[in-house]
Write a protein that holds these residues in place. Structure first.
Motif, PDB file in Angstrom:
ATOM      1  N   MET A   1       0.824  -1.205   0.000  1.00 56.10           N
ATOM      2  CA  MET A   1       0.000   0.000   0.000  1.00 56.10           C
ATOM      3  C   MET A   1       0.863   1.262   0.000  1.00 56.10           C
ATOM      4  O   MET A   1       0.684   2.153  -0.808  1.00 56.10           O
ATOM      5  N   LEU A   2       1.831   1.322   0.927  1.00 50.58           N
ATOM      6  CA  LEU A   2       2.676   2.510   1.015  1.00 50.58           C
ATOM      7  C   LEU A   2       3.550   2.682  -0.215  1.00 50.58           C
ATOM      8  O   LEU A   2       3.854   3.809  -0.619  1.00 50.58           O
ATOM      9  N   ASP A   3       3.953   1.555  -0.821  1.00 54.27           N
ATOM     10  CA  ASP A   3       4.832   1.665  -1.986  1.00 54.27           C
ATOM     11  C   ASP A   3       4.105   2.153  -3.230  1.00 54.27           C
ATOM     12  O   ASP A   3       4.738   2.425  -4.250  1.00 54.27           O
ATOM     13  N   LYS A   4       2.784   2.289  -3.161  1.00 56.33           N
ATOM     14  CA  LYS A   4       2.014   2.773  -4.309  1.00 56.33           C
ATOM     15  C   LYS A   4       1.725   4.276  -4.221  1.00 56.33           C
ATOM     16  O   LYS A   4       1.094   4.843  -5.111  1.00 56.33           O
ATOM     17  N   LEU A   5       2.181   4.917  -3.159  1.00 52.91           N
ATOM     18  CA  LEU A   5       1.945   6.350  -3.003  1.00 52.91           C
ATOM     19  C   LEU A   5       2.801   7.151  -3.981  1.00 52.91           C
ATOM     20  O   LEU A   5       3.929   6.757  -4.307  1.00 52.91           O
ATOM     21  N   ASP A   6       2.275   8.268  -4.426  1.00 54.50           N
ATOM     22  CA  ASP A   6       3.028   9.185  -5.286  1.00 54.50           C
ATOM     23  C   ASP A   6       3.801  10.143  -4.391  1.00 54.50           C
ATOM     24  O   ASP A   6       3.280  11.168  -3.952  1.00 54.50           O
ATOM     25  N   MET A   7       5.052   9.818  -4.125  1.00 50.95           N
ATOM     26  CA  MET A   7       5.846  10.607  -3.187  1.00 50.95           C
ATOM     27  C   MET A   7       6.472  11.843  -3.821  1.00 50.95           C
ATOM     28  O   MET A   7       7.216  12.571  -3.176  1.00 50.95           O
ATOM     29  N   SER A   8       6.150  12.090  -5.088  1.00 48.41           N
ATOM     30  CA  SER A   8       6.680  13.285  -5.765  1.00 48.41           C
ATOM     31  C   SER A   8       5.777  14.502  -5.569  1.00 48.41           C
ATOM     32  O   SER A   8       6.105  15.598  -6.032  1.00 48.41           O
ATOM     33  N   LYS A   9       4.653  14.330  -4.892  1.00 45.81           N
ATOM     34  CA  LYS A   9       3.727  15.442  -4.713  1.00 45.81           C
ATOM     35  C   LYS A   9       4.394  16.578  -3.947  1.00 45.81           C
ATOM     36  O   LYS A   9       5.027  16.351  -2.914  1.00 45.81           O
ATOM     37  N   LYS A  10       4.226  17.804  -4.483  1.00 41.36           N
ATOM     38  CA  LYS A  10       4.818  18.952  -3.824  1.00 41.36           C
ATOM     39  C   LYS A  10       4.076  20.221  -4.210  1.00 41.36           C
ATOM     40  O   LYS A  10       3.253  20.236  -5.126  1.00 41.36           O
ATOM     41  N   ILE A  11       4.368  21.289  -3.493  1.00 40.15           N
ATOM     42  CA  ILE A  11       3.772  22.585  -3.764  1.00 40.15           C
ATOM     43  C   ILE A  11       4.865  23.632  -3.546  1.00 40.15           C
ATOM     44  O   ILE A  11       5.689  23.496  -2.640  1.00 40.15           O
ATOM     45  N   ASN A  12       4.886  24.657  -4.409  1.00 41.64           N
ATOM     46  CA  ASN A  12       5.945  25.649  -4.238  1.00 41.64           C
ATOM     47  C   ASN A  12       5.626  26.593  -3.080  1.00 41.64           C
ATOM     48  O   ASN A  12       4.493  26.672  -2.612  1.00 41.64           O
ATOM     49  N   LYS A  13       6.634  27.323  -2.654  1.00 46.41           N
ATOM     50  CA  LYS A  13       6.509  28.136  -1.432  1.00 46.41           C
ATOM     51  C   LYS A  13       5.444  29.217  -1.568  1.00 46.41           C
ATOM     52  O   LYS A  13       4.700  29.484  -0.608  1.00 46.41           O
ATOM     53  N   LYS A  14       5.342  29.840  -2.719  1.00 45.95           N
ATOM     54  CA  LYS A  14       4.357  30.914  -2.903  1.00 45.95           C
ATOM     55  C   LYS A  14       2.935  30.376  -2.813  1.00 45.95           C
ATOM     56  O   LYS A  14       2.086  30.935  -2.107  1.00 45.95           O
ATOM     57  N   GLU A  15       2.675  29.275  -3.513  1.00 41.57           N
ATOM     58  CA  GLU A  15       1.335  28.669  -3.460  1.00 41.57           C
ATOM     59  C   GLU A  15       1.014  28.206  -2.047  1.00 41.57           C
ATOM     60  O   GLU A  15      -0.107  28.364  -1.562  1.00 41.57           O
ATOM     61  N   TYR A  16       2.014  27.633  -1.396  1.00 38.39           N
ATOM     62  CA  TYR A  16       1.813  27.161  -0.032  1.00 38.39           C
ATOM     63  C   TYR A  16       1.434  28.313   0.892  1.00 38.39           C
ATOM     64  O   TYR A  16       0.485  28.209   1.680  1.00 38.39           O
ATOM     65  N   SER A  17       2.174  29.406   0.815  1.00 39.41           N
ATOM     66  CA  SER A  17       1.920  30.550   1.696  1.00 39.41           C
ATOM     67  C   SER A  17       0.503  31.071   1.553  1.00 39.41           C
ATOM     68  O   SER A  17      -0.152  31.434   2.534  1.00 39.41           O
ATOM     69  N   GLU A  18       0.004  31.097   0.315  1.00 42.32           N
ATOM     70  CA  GLU A  18      -1.348  31.580   0.070  1.00 42.32           C
ATOM     71  C   GLU A  18      -2.392  30.583   0.569  1.00 42.32           C
ATOM     72  O   GLU A  18      -3.360  30.943   1.246  1.00 42.32           O
ATOM     73  N   GLN A  19      -2.185  29.308   0.230  1.00 42.96           N
ATOM     74  CA  GLN A  19      -3.194  28.302   0.533  1.00 42.96           C
ATOM     75  C   GLN A  19      -3.235  27.927   2.007  1.00 42.96           C
ATOM     76  O   GLN A  19      -4.310  27.636   2.548  1.00 42.96           O
ATOM     77  N   ILE A  20      -2.084  27.938   2.685  1.00 44.85           N
ATOM     78  CA  ILE A  20      -2.094  27.560   4.104  1.00 44.85           C
ATOM     79  C   ILE A  20      -2.810  28.628   4.921  1.00 44.85           C
ATOM     80  O   ILE A  20      -3.538  28.306   5.877  1.00 44.85           O
ATOM     81  N   LYS A  21      -2.657  29.884   4.564  1.00 44.56           N
ATOM     82  CA  LYS A  21      -3.348  30.952   5.294  1.00 44.56           C
ATOM     83  C   LYS A  21      -4.859  30.819   5.128  1.00 44.56           C
ATOM     84  O   LYS A  21      -5.620  31.017   6.078  1.00 44.56           O
TER      85      LYS A  21
END
Length: 235
Positions: free
Chosen positions: A1-21
């Motif tokens: 199960m864990l080996d099927k996860l897409d571990m490349s998922k990421k978000i850039n810092k600018k998008e993160y700053s906007e979305q986390i707020k």
């Protein structure tokens, strides 16, 4: 199960700053709503060493009214805790109606570290799946929202984080001999994690596995998932 996860998922810092707020603002509104509706919320955090549990918890609670939440961290039981059923110390810290509680590690230690390190016998940790499911069912019947997060990182990413901690004088204390011992048992822990998720993810207390190689992505997913879980309960 864990080996099927897409571990490349990421978000850039600018998008993160906007979305986390935005997500944190929504959660702050949810905090007031659960207080008015007297709904308790429990967020359970488990994950690999250095997976970012502390950082995710910080972002989850950053904008909340401190009167409305508690954070409890757990290690091996001590003193009086050893004289009770293993769930006893967690019962005592459950959120009261209208409040949010965060468990930094939890009763799932019975089927993780206690299983792998043989601190619990086979009959004990195998019985624990049913005990935990019943425990969480009791909370759900009381009206509690239960969010459970497994923060998953790859062995390669964990090693990079361990090495960075070794070189950082302000964070060296977070890296212990036990962390290295646990790393040597990744296959055994992986089996235990997969059994845990399969056997204790229920409609009223589902597991959310967080792809946490990217800390920004992980933190945002934790906050957004918590908001959505509370919104679903309110609706």
């Amino acid at each position: 199960m864990l080996d099927k996860l897409d571990m490349s998922k990421k978000i850039n810092k600018k998008e993160y700053s906007e979305q986390i707020k935005s997500a944190q603002s929504r959660l702050r509104k949810m905090e007031l709503k659960i207080y008015k509706k007297q709904i308790p919320v429990l967020c359970v955090f488990e994950g690999w060493d250095a997976a970012g549990k502390g950082g995710a918890i910080k972002r989850l609670t950053e904008m909340l009214d401190p009167r409305g939440f508690t954070v409890s961290s757990y290690a091996a039981p001590e003193g009086e805790e050893k004289t009770h059923h293993y769930l006893w110390r967690f019962w005592r810290k459950l959120p009261r109606a209208g409040h949010l509680a965060v468990f930094d590690r939890s009763y799932y230690g019975r089927v993780l570290v206690e299983r792998v390190e043989r601190f619990a016998g086979d009959a004990e940790w195998q019985r624990a799946y049913q005990e935990i499911n019943e425990f969480e069912s009791h909370q759900a019947s009381f009206g509690m929202v239960v969010c459970k997060f497994w923060l998953h990182i790859t062995p390669e990413e964990q090693l990079r984080r361990f090495r960075r901690r070794e070189l950082d004088p302000f964070r060296q204390y977070k890296l212990t001999d036990e962390d290295w011992r646990n790393r040597a048992k990744i296959p055994e822990y992986t089996r235990a994690v997969e059994d845990m998720v399969m056997r204790t993810s229920t409609p009223h207390a589902p597991w959310t596995v967080i792809e946490a190689n990217d800390k920004y992505y992980a933190r945002l997913k934790v906050v957004e998932t918590t908001v959505e879980s509370i919104e679903n309960r309110l609706n």
